[in-house]
Design a protein around this motif. Structure first.
Motif, mmCIF file in Angstrom:
data_model
loop_
_atom_site.group_PDB
_atom_site.id
_atom_site.type_symbol
_atom_site.label_atom_id
_atom_site.label_comp_id
_atom_site.label_asym_id
_atom_site.label_seq_id
_atom_site.Cartn_x
_atom_site.Cartn_y
_atom_site.Cartn_z
ATOM 1 N N UNK A 148 77.698 97.671 63.169
ATOM 2 C CA UNK A 148 77.791 97.484 64.616
ATOM 3 C C UNK A 148 79.255 97.464 65.065
ATOM 4 N N UNK A 149 80.102 96.809 64.284
ATOM 5 C CA UNK A 149 81.525 96.742 64.630
ATOM 6 C C UNK A 149 82.183 98.126 64.547
ATOM 7 N N UNK A 150 81.832 98.910 63.510
ATOM 8 C CA UNK A 150 82.385 100.266 63.382
ATOM 9 C C UNK A 150 82.025 101.096 64.614
ATOM 10 N N UNK A 151 80.760 100.980 65.039
ATOM 11 C CA UNK A 151 80.302 101.736 66.218
ATOM 12 C C UNK A 151 81.056 101.297 67.464
ATOM 13 N N UNK A 156 85.200 102.371 71.471
ATOM 14 C CA UNK A 156 86.303 101.921 72.347
ATOM 15 C C UNK A 156 87.569 102.746 72.105
ATOM 16 N N UNK A 157 87.846 103.066 70.830
ATOM 17 C CA UNK A 157 89.038 103.866 70.523
ATOM 18 C C UNK A 157 88.858 105.299 71.013
ATOM 19 N N UNK A 158 87.682 105.877 70.758
ATOM 20 C CA UNK A 158 87.396 107.239 71.235
ATOM 21 C C UNK A 158 87.543 107.304 72.756
ATOM 22 N N UNK A 159 87.068 106.260 73.451
ATOM 23 C CA UNK A 159 87.151 106.256 74.910
ATOM 24 C C UNK A 159 88.573 106.037 75.409
ATOM 25 N N UNK A 376 92.090 80.951 75.350
ATOM 26 C CA UNK A 376 91.575 81.590 74.133
ATOM 27 C C UNK A 376 91.028 82.973 74.459
ATOM 28 N N UNK A 377 90.216 83.041 75.516
ATOM 29 C CA UNK A 377 89.614 84.314 75.944
ATOM 30 C C UNK A 377 90.695 85.324 76.322
ATOM 31 N N UNK A 378 91.712 84.871 77.035
ATOM 32 C CA UNK A 378 92.814 85.733 77.493
ATOM 33 C C UNK A 378 93.530 86.366 76.294
ATOM 34 N N UNK A 379 93.841 85.533 75.290
ATOM 35 C CA UNK A 379 94.581 86.023 74.112
ATOM 36 C C UNK A 379 93.721 86.994 73.296
ATOM 37 N N UNK A 380 92.464 86.580 73.001
ATOM 38 C CA UNK A 380 91.574 87.375 72.145
ATOM 39 C C UNK A 380 91.315 88.757 72.748
ATOM 40 N N UNK A 381 90.972 88.792 74.022
ATOM 41 C CA UNK A 381 90.601 90.063 74.647
ATOM 42 C C UNK A 381 91.804 90.982 74.826
ATOM 43 N N UNK A 382 92.959 90.424 75.160
ATOM 44 C CA UNK A 382 94.159 91.256 75.296
ATOM 45 C C UNK A 382 94.564 91.863 73.953
ATOM 46 N N UNK A 383 94.425 91.074 72.875
ATOM 47 C CA UNK A 383 94.750 91.582 71.543
ATOM 48 C C UNK A 383 93.824 92.735 71.157
ATOM 49 N N UNK A 384 92.540 92.612 71.514
ATOM 50 C CA UNK A 384 91.574 93.671 71.194
ATOM 51 C C UNK A 384 91.913 94.957 71.942
ATOM 52 N N UNK A 385 92.185 94.850 73.242
ATOM 53 C CA UNK A 385 92.536 96.037 74.039
ATOM 54 C C UNK A 385 93.809 96.679 73.486
ATOM 55 N N UNK A 386 94.795 95.832 73.124
ATOM 56 C CA UNK A 386 96.057 96.349 72.571
ATOM 57 C C UNK A 386 95.811 97.080 71.245
ATOM 58 N N UNK A 387 94.907 96.537 70.409
ATOM 59 C CA UNK A 387 94.597 97.163 69.123
ATOM 60 C C UNK A 387 93.961 98.537 69.324
ATOM 61 N N UNK A 388 92.948 98.629 70.207
ATOM 62 C CA UNK A 388 92.282 99.923 70.425
ATOM 63 C C UNK A 388 93.243 100.941 71.053
ATOM 64 N N UNK A 389 94.153 100.451 71.905
ATOM 65 C CA UNK A 389 95.153 101.340 72.510
ATOM 66 C C UNK A 389 96.092 101.878 71.429
ATOM 67 N N UNK A 390 96.551 100.997 70.543
ATOM 68 C CA UNK A 390 97.488 101.391 69.485
ATOM 69 C C UNK A 390 96.866 102.438 68.559
ATOM 70 N N UNK A 396 95.431 110.472 68.249
ATOM 71 C CA UNK A 396 94.821 111.030 69.460
ATOM 72 C C UNK A 396 93.840 112.167 69.184
ATOM 73 N N UNK A 397 93.736 112.610 67.909
ATOM 74 C CA UNK A 397 92.684 113.580 67.576
ATOM 75 C C UNK A 397 91.418 112.826 67.182
ATOM 76 N N UNK A 398 91.352 111.557 67.603
ATOM 77 C CA UNK A 398 90.220 110.698 67.224
ATOM 78 C C UNK A 398 88.890 111.299 67.663
ATOM 79 N N UNK A 399 88.934 112.156 68.695
ATOM 80 C CA UNK A 399 87.717 112.848 69.110
ATOM 81 C C UNK A 399 87.122 113.653 67.964
#
Length: 471
Positions: A148-151, A156-159, A376-390, A396-399
């Motif tokens: 489920x996490x891989x999906x 999120x990264x593909x998007x 806690x929510x602010x830190x966790x969610x921002x870190x996740x968005x930053x990770x998928x962006x990185x 970028x050929x992730x498609x």
């Protein structure tokens, strides 16, 4: 039936319990009351955490919430790659794979909706909770959570990449004489939206974003096939396989199966969506949920089949891996379609990120005993968005990983894991209709899981050969 009067034996037993309670010492009574109060305190803390977590905090969704959440989850950027998948599959196999996938995934989605409340008085609000009930506490977690996490993280990264590429295409179409801007910056612009939206607390709070995304998916799909019809069948169009060698044709075929699997990927969030719908013994949540799913699947058919078939018919095997890239004119229409894609993947990103937020926050609050706070929510969610962006900026050929992920993780969670759970829990009669149906889905799903990552991985290797990081 009337209520049965208590027997002498029952009365004697109750009396003995009462006597036992009476002869307890003061210390024992104090310990008993202390134990009860601790239990009540634990229940209250548990309820407070559930009221804070994004999946279980709000249960007042209507059936139409289910419809547009499922459309947003299902009709992703994968629909724009379907004509390309058709060019790798060919007319006959392509149509069969598309139709079979639609039927099988609708069937497995129905199973999940049914299994949500199969135990009276309990709801399986998360995919892994159903897995734990079917396979056992530990094994269920090991089977479901990694896939489920891989999906969800993969989508999120593909998007991230899709959003960035569509923004760049919009910019280049609207302002063709402007200076070229690197894709990296467009991915950052797209990510900046999620640094804000990711702080919406739960599924119901993103329903407006999800509705806009669902409307956009229908809009850009219509533009894709409508503009293809307007452009007409291209001169010298060819429908034969593009690859020059037999091996290349086979690998492309395998990769295309994964691309189709990626397009039918809404199952990973279906229990989480159903968890937001109110439920009573008289009116279980499966009624409104199923109504929403049927509407969503009609929309899916209206998006997928015209885009896949008309796109391939007009361009043949010369079609791009994103149909909008094959449609250069009229410029204003293509620019608008790309902006619709951006709005859609904003909503889709949020739909897939919400269960990941729920998992991370559950572990932090329940296992590691952090306080459920906004910080806690602010830190966790921002870190996740930053990770998928990185990761999106780095690859970028992730498609190109659509085929790989489509088979490796989407096939199990979408095509055959619900069937295995159904067989494990309901135990249908051997060689009956239900038994055969589930086993056919399992066999097809396992074949898909084995062959499609091979084609996807080959495509990644070919694309990575000439790639320079952060170029």
């Amino acid at each position: 039936m009337g209520t049965q009067a208590p027997s002498d034996k029952d009365n004697a037993r109750n009396d003995s319990h009462y006597l036992e309670l009476c002869i307890l010492s003061e210390t024992d009574k104090r310990d008993l009351f202390l134990c009860l109060s601790q239990f009540e305190e634990k229940l209250a803390r548990q309820k407070a955490i559930d009221d804070w977590l994004p999946i279980t905090s709000s249960r007042n969704a209507k059936w139409w919430y289910s419809a547009f959440h499922n459309v947003t989850a299902m009709v992703g950027a994968g629909v724009l790659g379907l004509p390309y998948a058709m060019s790798e599959l060919g007319w006959g196999p392509g149509v069969v794979v598309l139709v079979l996938s639609w039927i099988i995934t609708l069937y497995t989605l129905w199973q999940m909706v049914e299994m949500h409340e199969m135990v009276p008085g309990k709801r399986f609000d998360r995919y892994h909770e159903l897995g734990q009930y079917a396979f056992g506490e530990k094994l269920g977690l090991y089977i479901v959570v990694p896939q489920q996490l891989i999906v969800e993280v993969g989508v999120c990264i593909v998007y991230m990449v899709t959003g960035g590429k569509s923004l760049k295409k919009f910019h280049d179409t609207v302002c063709s004489t402007c200076q070229s801007i690197k894709l990296t910056y467009f991915i950052m612009i797209f990510a900046s939206v999620h640094f804000v939206l990711s702080h919406l607390p739960n599924f119901n709070s993103i329903s407006g974003v999800s509705l806009a995304a669902a409307v956009m998916s229908l809009s850009y799909s219509t533009i894709a096939w409508g503009a293809s019809v307007d452009k007409g069948v291209q001169p010298n169009v060819q429908y034969g396989y593009k690859a020059k060698t037999a091996a290349g044709t086979v690998f492309d075929f395998f990769g295309a199966l994964g691309e189709v699997a990626f397009a039918y990927a809404g199952h990973n969030v279906v229990l989480e969506i159903q968890a937001t719908i109110p439920s009573t013994p008289e009116k279980p949540s499966k009624g409104p949920m199923w109504r929403g799913v049927v509407v969503a699947y009609i929309v899916v058919a209206l998006c997928y089949f015209p885009v896949a078939l008309i796109g391939y018919w007009m361009f043949g095997n010369a079609v791009e891996d994103n149909i909008l890239m094959s449609l250069e004119k009229p410029a204003w229409l293509i620019a608008m379609a790309n902006m619709f894609v951006v709005i859609h993947v904003i909503g889709s990103y949020q739909i897939y990120a919400m269960p990941v937020f729920d998992m991370m926050e559950t572990v932090l609050v329940k296992k590691l005993n952090f306080k459920p706070t906004r910080t806690l929510r602010f830190i966790v969610r921002n870190l996740y968005v930053a990770f998928t962006m990185f990761v999106g900026i780095t690859f970028p050929f992730f498609g190109g990983l659509l085929g790989f992920f489509g088979g490796f993780a989407f096939a199990p969670t979408t095509y055959f894991l619900p069937c295995i759970m159904w067989l494990a829990i309901y135990k249908p009669r051997k060689f009956g209709l239900s038994w055969w149906t589930n086993w056919i889905c399992i066999v097809l799903g396992v074949v898909l899981m084995v062959v499609s990552p091979i084609g996807g991985l080959r495509q990644i290797i070919i694309q990575a050969k000439n790639y320079e990081f952060y170029s």
